[in-house]
Design an enzyme around this catalytic site. Structure first.
Site, PDB file in Angstrom:
ATOM      1  N   GLY A 146       0.784  -1.239   0.000  1.00 36.05           N
ATOM      2  CA  GLY A 146       0.000   0.000   0.000  1.00 36.05           C
ATOM      3  C   GLY A 146       0.808   1.277   0.000  1.00 36.05           C
ATOM      4  N   GLU A 198       3.644   4.830   6.129  1.00 37.53           N
ATOM      5  CA  GLU A 198       2.435   4.007   5.994  1.00 37.53           C
ATOM      6  C   GLU A 198       1.450   4.655   5.035  1.00 37.53           C
ATOM      7  OE1 GLU A 198       0.980   1.335   6.631  1.00 37.53           O
ATOM      8  OE2 GLU A 198       1.640   0.423   8.496  1.00 37.53           O
ATOM      9  N   ASP A 199       0.611   3.835   4.423  1.00 35.64           N
ATOM     10  CA  ASP A 199      -0.474   4.360   3.608  1.00 35.64           C
ATOM     11  C   ASP A 199      -1.600   4.859   4.509  1.00 35.64           C
ATOM     12  OD1 ASP A 199      -0.981   1.778   4.501  1.00 35.64           O
ATOM     13  OD2 ASP A 199      -1.571   0.977   2.558  1.00 35.64           O
ATOM     14  N   ASP A 243      -5.614   2.278  10.498  1.00 34.22           N
ATOM     15  CA  ASP A 243      -7.006   2.065  10.919  1.00 34.22           C
ATOM     16  C   ASP A 243      -6.976   1.718  12.405  1.00 34.22           C
ATOM     17  OD1 ASP A 243      -9.643   1.450  11.212  1.00 34.22           O
ATOM     18  OD2 ASP A 243      -9.655  -0.299   9.922  1.00 34.22           O
ATOM     19  N   LYS A 300      -7.607   6.796  10.124  1.00 36.27           N
ATOM     20  CA  LYS A 300      -9.037   6.642  10.437  1.00 36.27           C
ATOM     21  C   LYS A 300      -9.262   6.830  11.938  1.00 36.27           C
ATOM     22  CE  LYS A 300     -10.334   3.445   6.780  1.00 36.27           C
ATOM     23  NZ  LYS A 300     -10.873   2.088   6.575  1.00 36.27           N
ATOM     24  N   PHE A 349     -14.362   2.096   4.216  1.00 34.74           N
ATOM     25  CA  PHE A 349     -13.361   1.418   3.392  1.00 34.74           C
ATOM     26  C   PHE A 349     -13.115   2.255   2.140  1.00 34.74           C
ATOM     27  CE2 PHE A 349     -11.825  -1.575   0.242  1.00 34.74           C
ATOM     28  CZ  PHE A 349     -10.810  -2.190   0.954  1.00 34.74           C
ATOM     29  N   ASP A 396      -6.002  -0.871  -2.127  1.00 31.53           N
ATOM     30  CA  ASP A 396      -6.697  -1.733  -3.093  1.00 31.53           C
ATOM     31  C   ASP A 396      -8.024  -2.267  -2.575  1.00 31.53           C
ATOM     32  OD1 ASP A 396      -5.520  -3.577  -1.171  1.00 31.53           O
ATOM     33  OD2 ASP A 396      -6.058  -5.156  -2.587  1.00 31.53           O
TER      34      ASP A 396
HETATM   35  P1  5GP Z   1      -4.598  -1.512  10.841  1.00 36.23           P
HETATM   36  O1  5GP Z   1      -3.660  -2.538  11.405  1.00 36.23           O
HETATM   37  O2  5GP Z   1      -4.152  -0.090  11.123  1.00 36.23           O
HETATM   38  O3  5GP Z   1      -6.023  -1.745  11.265  1.00 36.23           O
HETATM   39  O4  5GP Z   1      -4.643  -1.751   9.283  1.00 36.23           O
HETATM   40  C1  5GP Z   1      -3.732  -1.163   8.452  1.00 36.23           C
HETATM   41  C2  5GP Z   1      -3.745  -1.781   7.073  1.00 36.23           C
HETATM   42  O5  5GP Z   1      -5.073  -2.210   6.706  1.00 36.23           O
HETATM   43  C3  5GP Z   1      -3.336  -0.741   6.056  1.00 36.23           C
HETATM   44  O6  5GP Z   1      -1.941  -0.709   5.872  1.00 36.23           O
HETATM   45  C4  5GP Z   1      -4.113  -1.178   4.834  1.00 36.23           C
HETATM   46  O7  5GP Z   1      -3.361  -2.139   4.129  1.00 36.23           O
HETATM   47  C5  5GP Z   1      -5.359  -1.831   5.389  1.00 36.23           C
HETATM   48  N1  5GP Z   1      -6.493  -0.874   5.416  1.00 36.23           N
HETATM   49  C6  5GP Z   1      -7.012  -0.204   6.477  1.00 36.23           C
HETATM   50  N2  5GP Z   1      -8.050   0.570   6.090  1.00 36.23           N
HETATM   51  C7  5GP Z   1      -8.177   0.406   4.746  1.00 36.23           C
HETATM   52  C8  5GP Z   1      -9.075   0.946   3.750  1.00 36.23           C
HETATM   53  O8  5GP Z   1      -9.979   1.751   4.003  1.00 36.23           O
HETATM   54  N3  5GP Z   1      -8.875   0.531   2.470  1.00 36.23           N
HETATM   55  C9  5GP Z   1      -7.904  -0.355   2.115  1.00 36.23           C
HETATM   56  N4  5GP Z   1      -7.817  -0.684   0.832  1.00 36.23           N
HETATM   57  N5  5GP Z   1      -7.040  -0.892   3.021  1.00 36.23           N
HETATM   58  C10 5GP Z   1      -7.183  -0.513   4.317  1.00 36.23           C
END
Ligand code: 5GP
Length: 183
Positions: free
Chosen positions: A48, A103-104, A107, A135, A156, A163
């Site tokens: 990402g 990071e992209d 969440d 987020k 999302f 993606d």
């Molecule tokens: P976390 O561990 O912070 O919950 O999740 C992070 C990862 O989940 C991100 O690096 C990404 O790959 C994926 N992710 C979280 N939210 C989204 C979203 O809204 N869209 C997409 N495509 N990936 C997400």
């Protein structure tokens, strides 16, 4: 599939290319100032963060080293669980290095919390985090995020590296998908 085909799939554009680029330039300027006189290694989390890494690195007028990690996080549905496996490790020894994780999106932050503790154990001189998008759930994270780009609602989204089933990463904006895409 042409550009028009992709655009038909979008429900709402949260951030345009211009808004994303302007915010990244702002972050790059802050980072450049904070790391003045220090070697900087930026680490991108595949896949990402490819777009953010490329745009951030090119916004710098200084030298910057780049390395990549690929990790997979297991979770239910669209939320991650914090159970992580390294698929590709760094090629660089980060001991005594100034490291910035790029990071992209954050969440729950569970993946990132795991990554920070993994990288801290390698004894870098410093370790900070930069994310293009964040987020609301990320507020519960115990790890501080120094450089935050744009805030998204708990929806999302796709585009700018993010993606849905390996598609939409090449969109220049960040958007939610129309219901017909999921049916
Ligand atoms: P976390 O561990 O912070 O919950 O999740 C992070 C990862 O989940 C991100 O690096 C990404 O790959 C994926 N992710 C979280 N939210 C989204 C979203 O809204 N869209 C997409 N495509 N990936 C997400």
């Amino acid at each position: 599939m042409d550009a028009a085909d992709i655009e038909k799939d979008l429900a709402q554009i949260h951030f345009t290319e211009e808004q994303i680029q302007a915010k990244l330039k702002e972050l790059a300027a802050r980072i450049e100032q904070d790391y003045e006189g220090k070697d900087l290694l930026i680490i991108g989390v595949l896949r990402g963060a490819v777009m953010v890494m490329a745009d951030l690195a090119r916004s710098f007028s200084r030298h910057v080293e780049m390395d990549w990690m690929a990790i997979s996080s297991y979770g239910s549905g669209t939320k991650s669980s914090g159970v992580v496996r390294i698929q590709k490790d760094l090629d660089t020894d980060i001991t005594n290095r100034h490291v910035l994780i790029v990071e992209d999106i954050i969440d729950t932050g569970l993946t990132l919390t795991w990554l920070v503790s993994n990288l801290q154990s390698r004894k870098p001189a410093s370790l900070e985090i930069c994310t293009a998008f964040r987020k609301p759930d990320a507020a519960k994270m115990s790890v501080p995020v120094k450089y935050v780009g744009l805030e998204l609602p708990d929806e999302f989204v796709v585009g700018y590296g993010l993606d849905y089933a390996e598609k939409y990463r090449n969109l220049r904006c960040v958007a939610t998908l129309a219901p017909h895409v999921y049916s």
